[in-house]
Design a protein around this motif. Sequence first.
Motif, PDB file in Angstrom:
ATOM      1  N   GLN A   1       0.727  -1.198   0.030  1.00 49.70           N
ATOM      2  CA  GLN A   1       0.072   0.099   0.038  1.00 49.70           C
ATOM      3  C   GLN A   1       0.998   1.157   0.108  1.00 49.70           C
ATOM      4  N   GLY A   2       2.179   1.055  -0.014  1.00 53.64           N
ATOM      5  CA  GLY A   2       3.197   2.105  -0.141  1.00 53.64           C
ATOM      6  C   GLY A   2       3.423   2.854   1.320  1.00 53.64           C
ATOM      7  N   GLN A   3       2.846   1.940   2.461  1.00 51.46           N
ATOM      8  CA  GLN A   3       3.338   2.593   3.680  1.00 51.46           C
ATOM      9  C   GLN A   3       4.643   2.012   4.258  1.00 51.46           C
ATOM     10  N   PHE A   4       5.403   2.785   4.978  1.00 49.76           N
ATOM     11  CA  PHE A   4       6.671   2.447   5.385  1.00 49.76           C
ATOM     12  C   PHE A   4       6.521   1.391   6.602  1.00 49.76           C
ATOM     13  N   CYS A   5       7.605   0.360   6.432  1.00 47.15           N
ATOM     14  CA  CYS A   5       7.346  -0.702   7.342  1.00 47.15           C
ATOM     15  C   CYS A   5       7.623  -0.411   8.729  1.00 47.15           C
ATOM     16  N   THR A   6       6.955  -0.856   9.734  1.00 45.70           N
ATOM     17  CA  THR A   6       7.233  -0.498  11.266  1.00 45.70           C
ATOM     18  C   THR A   6       8.293  -1.248  11.479  1.00 45.70           C
ATOM     19  N   SER A   7       9.299  -0.816  12.241  1.00 46.07           N
ATOM     20  CA  SER A   7      10.425  -1.229  12.778  1.00 46.07           C
ATOM     21  C   SER A   7      10.385  -2.228  13.510  1.00 46.07           C
ATOM     22  N   VAL A   8      10.860  -3.432  13.782  1.00 51.84           N
ATOM     23  CA  VAL A   8      10.553  -4.340  14.776  1.00 51.84           C
ATOM     24  C   VAL A   8      12.198  -4.747  15.373  1.00 51.84           C
ATOM     25  N   GLN A   9      12.217  -5.193  16.372  1.00 49.62           N
ATOM     26  CA  GLN A   9      13.344  -5.917  17.231  1.00 49.62           C
ATOM     27  C   GLN A   9      13.715  -7.067  16.626  1.00 49.62           C
ATOM     28  N   GLY A  10      15.045  -7.331  16.745  1.00 51.35           N
ATOM     29  CA  GLY A  10      15.418  -8.650  16.384  1.00 51.35           C
ATOM     30  C   GLY A  10      16.761  -8.798  15.757  1.00 51.35           C
ATOM     31  N   PRO A  11      17.269  -9.791  15.296  1.00 51.99           N
ATOM     32  CA  PRO A  11      18.674  -9.872  14.721  1.00 51.99           C
ATOM     33  C   PRO A  11      19.083  -9.034  13.697  1.00 51.99           C
ATOM     34  N   ALA A  12      20.366  -8.664  13.549  1.00 49.12           N
ATOM     35  CA  ALA A  12      20.832  -7.615  12.472  1.00 49.12           C
ATOM     36  C   ALA A  12      20.686  -8.797  11.149  1.00 49.12           C
ATOM     37  N   PHE A  13      20.014  -8.239  10.030  1.00 50.79           N
ATOM     38  CA  PHE A  13      20.174  -8.688   8.675  1.00 50.79           C
ATOM     39  C   PHE A  13      21.051  -7.954   7.709  1.00 50.79           C
ATOM     40  N   ILE A  14      22.084  -8.714   7.384  1.00 51.56           N
ATOM     41  CA  ILE A  14      23.001  -8.241   6.614  1.00 51.56           C
ATOM     42  C   ILE A  14      23.207  -8.873   5.233  1.00 51.56           C
TER      43      ILE A  14
ATOM     44  N   TYR B   1      33.087 -15.655   3.197  1.00 54.07           N
ATOM     45  CA  TYR B   1      34.315 -14.958   3.675  1.00 54.07           C
ATOM     46  C   TYR B   1      33.919 -14.725   5.177  1.00 54.07           C
ATOM     47  N   LEU B   2      32.984 -15.005   5.816  1.00 52.74           N
ATOM     48  CA  LEU B   2      32.710 -14.788   7.139  1.00 52.74           C
ATOM     49  C   LEU B   2      33.441 -15.794   7.973  1.00 52.74           C
ATOM     50  N   ARG B   3      34.368 -15.462   8.898  1.00 53.94           N
ATOM     51  CA  ARG B   3      34.840 -16.245   9.856  1.00 53.94           C
ATOM     52  C   ARG B   3      34.986 -15.801  11.357  1.00 53.94           C
ATOM     53  N   GLU B   4      34.932 -16.880  11.989  1.00 49.66           N
ATOM     54  CA  GLU B   4      34.966 -16.605  13.529  1.00 49.66           C
ATOM     55  C   GLU B   4      36.190 -15.929  14.007  1.00 49.66           C
TER      56      GLU B   4
ATOM     57  N   HIS C   1      22.783 -10.936  17.839  1.00 49.79           N
ATOM     58  CA  HIS C   1      22.816 -11.911  16.903  1.00 49.79           C
ATOM     59  C   HIS C   1      22.545 -11.208  15.453  1.00 49.79           C
ATOM     60  N   TRP C   2      23.114 -12.031  14.309  1.00 46.51           N
ATOM     61  CA  TRP C   2      22.983 -11.510  12.798  1.00 46.51           C
ATOM     62  C   TRP C   2      22.510 -12.747  12.078  1.00 46.51           C
ATOM     63  N   GLN C   3      22.033 -12.313  10.923  1.00 45.48           N
ATOM     64  CA  GLN C   3      21.652 -13.345   9.838  1.00 45.48           C
ATOM     65  C   GLN C   3      21.695 -12.869   8.515  1.00 45.48           C
ATOM     66  N   ALA C   4      22.238 -13.556   7.530  1.00 42.81           N
ATOM     67  CA  ALA C   4      22.556 -13.255   6.177  1.00 42.81           C
ATOM     68  C   ALA C   4      21.155 -13.271   5.621  1.00 42.81           C
ATOM     69  N   VAL C   5      20.931 -12.257   4.910  1.00 43.96           N
ATOM     70  CA  VAL C   5      19.710 -11.975   3.956  1.00 43.96           C
ATOM     71  C   VAL C   5      19.918 -13.016   2.583  1.00 43.96           C
ATOM     72  N   GLY C   6      18.881 -13.594   2.414  1.00 45.88           N
ATOM     73  CA  GLY C   6      18.910 -14.821   1.185  1.00 45.88           C
ATOM     74  C   GLY C   6      19.545 -16.097   1.471  1.00 45.88           C
TER      75      GLY C   6
ATOM     76  N   GLY D   1      24.605 -16.124  13.040  1.00 42.90           N
ATOM     77  CA  GLY D   1      25.622 -16.339  13.993  1.00 42.90           C
ATOM     78  C   GLY D   1      25.326 -15.062  15.034  1.00 42.90           C
ATOM     79  N   THR D   2      26.437 -14.839  15.826  1.00 39.70           N
ATOM     80  CA  THR D   2      26.625 -14.043  16.690  1.00 39.70           C
ATOM     81  C   THR D   2      27.892 -13.092  16.764  1.00 39.70           C
ATOM     82  N   TRP D   3      27.953 -12.032  17.355  1.00 41.53           N
ATOM     83  CA  TRP D   3      28.915 -11.042  17.122  1.00 41.53           C
ATOM     84  C   TRP D   3      28.834 -10.048  18.461  1.00 41.53           C
TER      85      TRP D   3
END
Length: 263
Positions: A132-145, A193-196, A230-235, A241-243
């Motif tokens: 509908q063209g409305q901006f999404c409401t921000s939610v708490q959760g892991p970082a999406f990268i 290329y993600l490494r602990e 916490h983070w999560q890869a988009v796609g 994982g965690t950082w």
Amino acid sequence: MGLLSVDQSALLVVVALFGMYQFAEGGCSGRCCQGTDFTCVTTDWRMDRVYVTCYCDEKCLKTKDCCFDYPTECPAQPCVVSEWSHWSGCARSCKPSFRVRRRSVERLPQNSGQACPRLEEQAGCMEYQDHQGQFCTSVQGPAFITTMDYSKGRTHDLYGAPMDAGFCVEFKMESLTAQCMVENRPYMRWMQYLREGYTVCVACQPPAMNNHSRSCQGDGNLAERDELLHWQAVGSPRCRGTWRKVQRLQHCSCPQVHSFIFI
């Protein structure tokens, strides 16, 4: 044994020339067949220089019984595909999703030519407006990268105004799932290329940046010192994982393969 007469010599020359003509004509002339075709057969010189039954179908390359002239009479022709289409929109709004681009086959491979490449690619994305063209409401959760390459087109907003350059957050990678290491799909390989233990840079830019709080979901803005985030890869939801947050900077300075963007 006496000498040949002129007429006999001429006859031998004609026979020899006719034989050469037959050899040059080739067993596969005008009979190139697709796949396995037992009717696509003749008697001629094989590629291993044996005069015997030989074939002119694609299968003969594997069975090693092609006629000698198969490579020239039936040259391999690779698959030909169109250019990639434009990327589609995200499959879902207001949550990490994926976009798609496709291409089509313009000519199938022939005579054991190179097979057709992948016809569809997917990449992670996120839409910040609903249907509908409305901006999404921000939610708490892991970082999406996702890869920093995704930010290359983020220079102006929807109305053409220059976008806020945002900021950068450095994190120390603490853990990640095995799926990140084996992801090999195009536009997903950045996860390898993600490494602990490595330090990574993640940019927070519009439209991922909240206009009021000037923060991105999961950027650790309100996190306690040494708090595990916490983070999560988009796609690829299984790559996560965690950082721990190291510091906030004006600009990212990590190597390209360790530079990402909140999405």
